[in-house]
Write a protein that holds these residues in place. Structure first.
Motif, PDB file in Angstrom:
ATOM      1  N   UNK A 108       0.677  -0.725   0.048  1.00  0.00           N
ATOM      2  CA  UNK A 108       0.262   0.050   0.017  1.00  0.00           C
ATOM      3  C   UNK A 108       0.811   0.796   0.234  1.00  0.00           C
ATOM      4  N   UNK A 109       1.012   1.971  -1.090  1.00  0.00           N
ATOM      5  CA  UNK A 109       2.428   2.689  -1.206  1.00  0.00           C
ATOM      6  C   UNK A 109       0.899   3.989  -1.162  1.00  0.00           C
ATOM      7  N   UNK A 110       2.088   5.215  -0.339  1.00  0.00           N
ATOM      8  CA  UNK A 110       1.599   6.172   0.344  1.00  0.00           C
ATOM      9  C   UNK A 110       1.158   6.955  -1.140  1.00  0.00           C
ATOM     10  N   UNK A 111      -0.198   7.333  -1.073  1.00  0.00           N
ATOM     11  CA  UNK A 111      -0.274   8.269  -2.159  1.00  0.00           C
ATOM     12  C   UNK A 111       0.242   9.756  -2.218  1.00  0.00           C
ATOM     13  N   UNK A 124       7.579  11.122   3.011  1.00  0.00           N
ATOM     14  CA  UNK A 124       6.005  11.313   4.151  1.00  0.00           C
ATOM     15  C   UNK A 124       6.047   9.928   5.273  1.00  0.00           C
ATOM     16  N   UNK A 125       5.220  10.108   6.290  1.00  0.00           N
ATOM     17  CA  UNK A 125       5.158   9.247   7.916  1.00  0.00           C
ATOM     18  C   UNK A 125       3.337   9.354   7.503  1.00  0.00           C
ATOM     19  N   UNK A 126       3.081   8.433   7.086  1.00  0.00           N
ATOM     20  CA  UNK A 126       1.694   7.850   7.034  1.00  0.00           C
ATOM     21  C   UNK A 126       1.489   6.626   8.199  1.00  0.00           C
ATOM     22  N   UNK A 127       0.735   7.137   9.175  1.00  0.00           N
ATOM     23  CA  UNK A 127       0.259   5.481  10.265  1.00  0.00           C
ATOM     24  C   UNK A 127      -1.156   5.807   9.964  1.00  0.00           C
ATOM     25  N   UNK A 128      -1.705   4.491   9.738  1.00  0.00           N
ATOM     26  CA  UNK A 128      -3.167   4.462  10.280  1.00  0.00           C
ATOM     27  C   UNK A 128      -3.067   3.955  11.088  1.00  0.00           C
ATOM     28  N   UNK A 129      -3.856   4.384  12.290  1.00  0.00           N
ATOM     29  CA  UNK A 129      -4.912   3.642  13.231  1.00  0.00           C
ATOM     30  C   UNK A 129      -6.242   2.844  13.484  1.00  0.00           C
TER      31      UNK A 129
END
Ligand SMILES: [Mn+2]
Ligand SMILES: [Mn+2]
Ligand SMILES: [Zn+2]
Ligand SMILES: [Zn+2]
Lengths: 137, 137
Positions: A108-111, A124-129
DNA sequence: TAACAAATGCACTTCCATTGCACTTACTAT
DNA sequence: ATAGTAAGTGCAATGGAAGTGCATTTGTTA
């Protein structure tokens, strides 16, 4: 398919017992680990060694750091042939609020994120919780 | 337009000298602040008071926490009429690798992120890192 | 103004991250 | 093979941020 020894040599770091052990430990983990996870797995080894090993791995792009917002740094192996060194952390990370585990969603690449004029986006740092697949069923 | 006193009363917390001062300090800041930023600004006040004040503000959705990956928690005032209490942290944050400052991009909302089947997304932390507008020109 | 609740200040604690230095192990050149 | 050097490891100590218990002060309300 390369051996761990070959990988370490490729990265120009020495092959040592500790490094092999820690690498194998990481391969078997499906989730990102903290330093104390590693510490618990290797009680006979010194914390500092584990710490510096993981830092070396990080520098050489063998593992990547994950800041999932828990306040404790986690680490996970980079994928074979990932480009951690060029564009940092392309994929997103999921942190489960239930079991507290963090996993790499490597495919799942970061948009692309738009930023205002004058700002330059470098990474970009993306964390889904939320709730992970194991905990949701 | 409401006074700070009115805002605090609305949130059901007492109006105290410290709270007014800290609120004013935050209003004037264009960037997110750490606890020690506040500490440096109010050397006569006790760390614990500042700590608990910001925690109270956070609980009451007067400020929101920002985890920008530096390892140090930062805080910024919520916008007037933001919905921090309902859907946490809608906007994205920018962290400058040069000046080390972090700012709210309040009108850049976080895009919908797809997660694999079985995963439930509850909220998202998105930090863009790079060079800010002040540093890029 | 008395009584109670909340806010503040001080001291202390915990946890993770990081470093200095001595010692040991691995590599390299003779 | 062996000595010399560079890198890796272990031990001890430090530092910083976050958090807590308790006594004192301040604010609110009856
Ligand atoms: Mn990852
Ligand atoms: Mn913000
Ligand atoms: Zn889970
Ligand atoms: Zn900047």
């Amino acid at each position: 398919m390369q051996t761990i020894e070959q990988l370490l040599e490729l990265k120009n770091i020495r092959v040592t017992a500790m490094r092999l052990l820690i690498y194998k430990f990481l391969v078997n983990k499906q989730v990102a680990v903290t330093l104390s996870d590693i510490e618990n797995a290797f009680e006979k080894a010194d914390r500092t060694t584990l710490y510096r090993t993981i830092k070396t791995f990080e520098e050489k792009d063998i593992v990547h750091q994950i800041d999932d917002g828990t306040g404790i740094t986690k680490y996970a192996l980079c994928e074979q042939g990932c480009s951690c060194d060029i564009n940092k952390d392309l994929h997103l990370h999921f942190h489960c609020n239930n079991c507290n585990e963090t996993i790499c969603l490597t495919d799942h690449k970061i948009p692309k994120i738009k930023v205002p004029d004058g700002f330059v986006s470098e990474n970009v740092n993306l964390v889904v919780k939320g709730i992970c697949d194991k905990c949701s069923r």
